[in-house]
Design a protein around this motif. Structure first.
Motif, mmCIF file in Angstrom:
data_model
loop_
_atom_site.group_PDB
_atom_site.id
_atom_site.type_symbol
_atom_site.label_atom_id
_atom_site.label_comp_id
_atom_site.label_asym_id
_atom_site.label_seq_id
_atom_site.Cartn_x
_atom_site.Cartn_y
_atom_site.Cartn_z
ATOM 1 N N GLU A 129 0.171 41.888 57.790
ATOM 2 C CA GLU A 129 -0.168 42.498 56.493
ATOM 3 C C GLU A 129 -0.108 41.470 55.356
ATOM 4 O O GLU A 129 -0.827 41.606 54.354
ATOM 5 N N LEU A 130 0.759 40.454 55.482
ATOM 6 C CA LEU A 130 0.967 39.505 54.392
ATOM 7 C C LEU A 130 0.133 38.237 54.534
ATOM 8 O O LEU A 130 0.030 37.456 53.583
ATOM 9 N N GLY A 131 -0.446 38.006 55.708
ATOM 10 C CA GLY A 131 -1.170 36.758 55.950
ATOM 11 C C GLY A 131 -2.259 36.475 54.938
ATOM 12 O O GLY A 131 -2.314 35.392 54.344
ATOM 13 N N ASP A 132 -3.153 37.450 54.718
ATOM 14 C CA ASP A 132 -4.257 37.252 53.776
ATOM 15 C C ASP A 132 -3.751 37.046 52.352
ATOM 16 O O ASP A 132 -4.235 36.177 51.616
ATOM 17 N N LEU A 133 -2.752 37.847 51.944
ATOM 18 C CA LEU A 133 -2.228 37.771 50.583
ATOM 19 C C LEU A 133 -1.595 36.409 50.311
ATOM 20 O O LEU A 133 -1.888 35.770 49.295
ATOM 21 N N LEU A 134 -0.732 35.963 51.230
ATOM 22 C CA LEU A 134 -0.068 34.681 51.021
ATOM 23 C C LEU A 134 -1.060 33.522 51.078
ATOM 24 O O LEU A 134 -0.906 32.531 50.366
ATOM 25 N N GLN A 135 -2.067 33.639 51.908
ATOM 26 C CA GLN A 135 -3.088 32.591 51.959
ATOM 27 C C GLN A 135 -3.788 32.461 50.612
ATOM 28 O O GLN A 135 -3.983 31.352 50.104
ATOM 29 N N ARG A 136 -4.135 33.596 50.003
ATOM 30 C CA ARG A 136 -4.806 33.562 48.698
ATOM 31 C C ARG A 136 -3.898 32.969 47.619
ATOM 32 O O ARG A 136 -4.340 32.209 46.756
ATOM 33 N N ILE A 137 -2.601 33.335 47.669
ATOM 34 C CA ILE A 137 -1.651 32.811 46.683
ATOM 35 C C ILE A 137 -1.533 31.292 46.801
ATOM 36 O O ILE A 137 -1.524 30.568 45.802
ATOM 37 N N VAL A 138 -1.446 30.801 48.043
ATOM 38 C CA VAL A 138 -1.312 29.368 48.267
ATOM 39 C C VAL A 138 -2.557 28.622 47.800
ATOM 40 O O VAL A 138 -2.478 27.569 47.162
ATOM 41 N N ILE A 139 -3.736 29.163 48.099
ATOM 42 C CA ILE A 139 -4.982 28.517 47.681
ATOM 43 C C ILE A 139 -5.066 28.458 46.155
ATOM 44 O O ILE A 139 -5.445 27.438 45.579
ATOM 45 N N LEU A 140 -4.700 29.553 45.483
ATOM 46 C CA LEU A 140 -4.688 29.549 44.016
ATOM 47 C C LEU A 140 -3.699 28.520 43.478
ATOM 48 O O LEU A 140 -3.956 27.852 42.478
ATOM 49 N N SER A 141 -2.543 28.390 44.148
ATOM 50 C CA SER A 141 -1.540 27.416 43.735
ATOM 51 C C SER A 141 -2.093 26.005 43.798
ATOM 52 O O SER A 141 -1.890 25.193 42.894
ATOM 53 N N LEU A 142 -2.825 25.692 44.871
ATOM 54 C CA LEU A 142 -3.430 24.374 45.018
ATOM 55 C C LEU A 142 -4.543 24.143 43.993
ATOM 56 O O LEU A 142 -4.638 23.085 43.384
ATOM 57 N N GLU A 143 -5.383 25.148 43.803
ATOM 58 C CA GLU A 143 -6.511 25.005 42.890
ATOM 59 C C GLU A 143 -6.053 24.819 41.447
ATOM 60 O O GLU A 143 -6.625 24.039 40.693
ATOM 61 N N GLN A 144 -5.006 25.541 41.051
ATOM 62 C CA GLN A 144 -4.535 25.496 39.669
ATOM 63 C C GLN A 144 -3.490 24.409 39.439
ATOM 64 O O GLN A 144 -3.113 24.135 38.303
#
Length: 214
Positions: A44-59
């Motif tokens: 359930e958390l895989g997609d959410l945490l992946q998006r958070i990490v990608i945003l962290s890298l991008e920003q």
């Protein structure tokens, strides 16, 4: 002048794999997210945490709560008589620890910040970012700054403090010229004073390695 670099991204499969490796018996960090919850709800958390990490890298930003540490003093002997009789244990978010310490995938999160790109899988998705003359991306700088810590003893909680354990300084002395090394030490001591960090000189040791003798 800033230069463009390529940083690897994180896939959902990598995030899920690292979450499954968590030890459920470990205590939660300041974010109060237990490793047991992360492990049970990995799908359930895989997609959410992946998006958070990608945003962290991008920003180029790391969530402040991920960088916060709770220091728990643990007794080293039955009858303590001084502060050195306690061992400080730092509790941090298991989410950021997963990203930091992943051995075959999520290590790319921190590698991307620090430009340690030689270990990332060639097939990993990549994106460009900027880095300054220090060699760090903005995320690398953000990861190293603003890391609050506090001490928790039963129901008592301290104000925000700064603490670093097992700090090491390495210098190379050639032809007996020690001034550069000594200046490095002086600069470090000065930085600690400016940032209200107290050095425990009773536990400080200097080790000399003579490569010629070896």
């Amino acid at each position: 002048m800033k230069e463009s670099v390529i940083i690897p991204m994180i896939t959902r499969a990598q995030v899920c794999r690292e979450l499954r490796r968590l030890r459920p018996s470990k205590a939660a960090g300041p974010d109060e997210v237990s490793p047991r919850l992360l492990k049970v709800c990995v799908l359930e958390l895989g997609d959410l945490l992946q998006r958070i990490v990608i945003l962290s890298l991008e920003q180029g930003r790391v969530l402040r709560l991920w960088k916060t540490s709770c220091i728990i003093p643990v007794l080293k002997k039955p009858r303590p008589g001084e502060l050195n009789d306690y061992k400080p244990i730092a509790l941090t978010s298991h989410i950021i620890k997963t990203m930091e310490w992943g051995q075959r995938g999520c290590e790319n999160y921190i590698c991307g910040f620090f430009q340690c790109l030689q270990h990332h899988p060639a097939s990993a998705p990549q994106r460009e970012t900027e880095r300054d003359r220090s060699g760090l991306t903005p995320g690398g700088v953000d990861y190293l700054t603003g890391r609050p810590q506090y001490v928790q003893l039963r129901d008592c909680r301290s104000d925000t403090v700064k603490f670093a354990d097992d700090t090491a300084i390495v210098g190379c002395i050639k032809n007996g010229q020690e001034e550069e090394y000594r200046k490095l030490i002086r600069d470090f001591v000065s930085w600690c004073d400016s940032n209200h960090l107290h050095l425990n000189t009773t536990k400080t040791k200097e080790m000399v390695v003579d490569f010629v003798a070896m």
